[in-house]
Design a protein around this motif. Structure first.
Motif, PDB file in Angstrom:
ATOM      1  N   GLU A  42      72.957  79.369 -20.241  1.00 34.07           N
ATOM      2  CA  GLU A  42      72.550  79.287 -18.736  1.00 34.07           C
ATOM      3  C   GLU A  42      72.459  77.905 -18.637  1.00 34.07           C
ATOM      4  O   GLU A  42      72.726  77.647 -17.143  1.00 34.07           O
TER       5      GLU A  42
ATOM      6  N   LEU B 286      84.632  89.475  -9.214  1.00 26.31           N
ATOM      7  CA  LEU B 286      83.694  88.604  -8.890  1.00 26.31           C
ATOM      8  C   LEU B 286      84.129  87.118  -8.613  1.00 26.31           C
ATOM      9  O   LEU B 286      83.975  86.456  -7.743  1.00 26.31           O
TER      10      LEU B 286
ATOM     11  N   GLN C 222      85.625  87.209  -5.323  1.00 29.05           N
ATOM     12  CA  GLN C 222      84.550  87.422  -4.261  1.00 29.05           C
ATOM     13  C   GLN C 222      84.103  85.918  -3.931  1.00 29.05           C
ATOM     14  O   GLN C 222      83.645  85.567  -2.861  1.00 29.05           O
ATOM     15  N   LYS C 223      83.768  85.166  -5.177  1.00 25.51           N
ATOM     16  CA  LYS C 223      83.075  84.099  -5.017  1.00 25.51           C
ATOM     17  C   LYS C 223      84.428  82.871  -4.654  1.00 25.51           C
ATOM     18  O   LYS C 223      83.986  81.735  -4.875  1.00 25.51           O
TER      19      LYS C 223
ATOM     20  N   ILE D   1      80.707  86.185 -16.368  1.00 26.30           N
ATOM     21  CA  ILE D   1      79.820  86.381 -15.391  1.00 26.30           C
ATOM     22  C   ILE D   1      78.896  85.528 -15.103  1.00 26.30           C
ATOM     23  O   ILE D   1      78.669  85.068 -14.000  1.00 26.30           O
ATOM     24  N   LEU D   2      78.259  85.278 -15.962  1.00 28.76           N
ATOM     25  CA  LEU D   2      77.322  83.964 -15.961  1.00 28.76           C
ATOM     26  C   LEU D   2      77.679  82.626 -15.203  1.00 28.76           C
ATOM     27  O   LEU D   2      77.108  82.278 -14.351  1.00 28.76           O
TER      28      LEU D   2
ATOM     29  N   ASN E 299      74.593  75.939 -15.103  1.00 25.70           N
ATOM     30  CA  ASN E 299      73.731  75.388 -14.198  1.00 25.70           C
ATOM     31  C   ASN E 299      73.882  73.913 -14.097  1.00 25.70           C
ATOM     32  O   ASN E 299      73.351  73.234 -13.068  1.00 25.70           O
TER      33      ASN E 299
ATOM     34  N   ASN F 153      78.945  83.465 -11.639  1.00 22.99           N
ATOM     35  CA  ASN F 153      77.582  83.462 -10.755  1.00 22.99           C
ATOM     36  C   ASN F 153      77.007  82.366 -10.603  1.00 22.99           C
ATOM     37  O   ASN F 153      76.216  81.886  -9.606  1.00 22.99           O
ATOM     38  N   SER F 154      77.122  81.140 -11.330  1.00 23.21           N
ATOM     39  CA  SER F 154      76.614  79.670 -11.152  1.00 23.21           C
ATOM     40  C   SER F 154      77.742  79.177 -10.410  1.00 23.21           C
ATOM     41  O   SER F 154      77.291  77.723 -10.183  1.00 23.21           O
TER      42      SER F 154
END
Length: 179
Positions: free
Chosen positions: A59, A112, A115-116, A84-85, A63, A88-89
């Protein structure tokens, strides 16, 4: 586009070592961070490759604002959750093969990324071998006619260890997903 593409390495196993060694031959890239499940492993990997940012969790790596793209090098069953982590970041991802364990995971990862609007690719090294590039060119040019059959063979000798990533079914081991 940044002057150098700043890589983060998610996972510190053998394939991550090979990947970082390979990046040393690439232009306009820099490995700026590594993430592991433990700080000790991240620090050891960071020491070996002179990587400044060392994260004791995936994580924290995902980030890290200094990272442009993350190479996911964990065992197969974790590619989905790790990718996915990262997506999503807001991170681009190069995910080691096998991309995912099943089509549901693959579809979700691709959806995903789309989408991003993030880069996502499986690290299938054979795609970029010069001989394979030539074969694709010959086929595309129609030089050999319509392709009707393909025979391919690839393998390697490995000592059997039922708990290793290469053999344990729970880790996605075996010829289908690993080789």
């Amino acid at each position: 586009m940044p002057e150098k593409i700043r890589w983060g390495i998610l996972g510190t196993g053998n394939i991550a070592h090979q990947f970082v060694r390979g990046l040393a031959d690439a232009e306009n890239v820099e490995v700026v961070a590594v993430g592991s499940r433990t700080q000790e492993s991240a620090d050891k990997f960071g020491d070996e490759f002179n990587i400044a940012q060392r994260h004791g969790s995936y994580e924290a790596l995902a980030n890290d604002g200094d990272v442009d793209v993350i190479y996911v090098s964990t065992p197969h069953p974790f590619h989905y959750e790790n990718t996915i982590l990262c997506l999503n970041s807001g991170k681009a991802v190069l995910c080691e093969k096998a991309f995912a364990i099943n089509v549901r995971e693959t579809d979700a990862m691709i959806a995903l990324a789309r989408q991003k609007k993030l880069f996502l690719m499986e690290a299938m090294w054979t795609r970029f071998i010069p001989a394979i590039a030539k074969v694709r060119e010959v086929i595309a040019d129609g030089a050999i006619g319509d392709l009707r059959m393909l025979y391919a063979d690839f393998g390697y000798r490995a000592s059997f260890n039922p708990e290793s990533r290469a053999f344990a079914p729970v880790l996605g081991g075996g010829a289908l997903l690993d080789v």
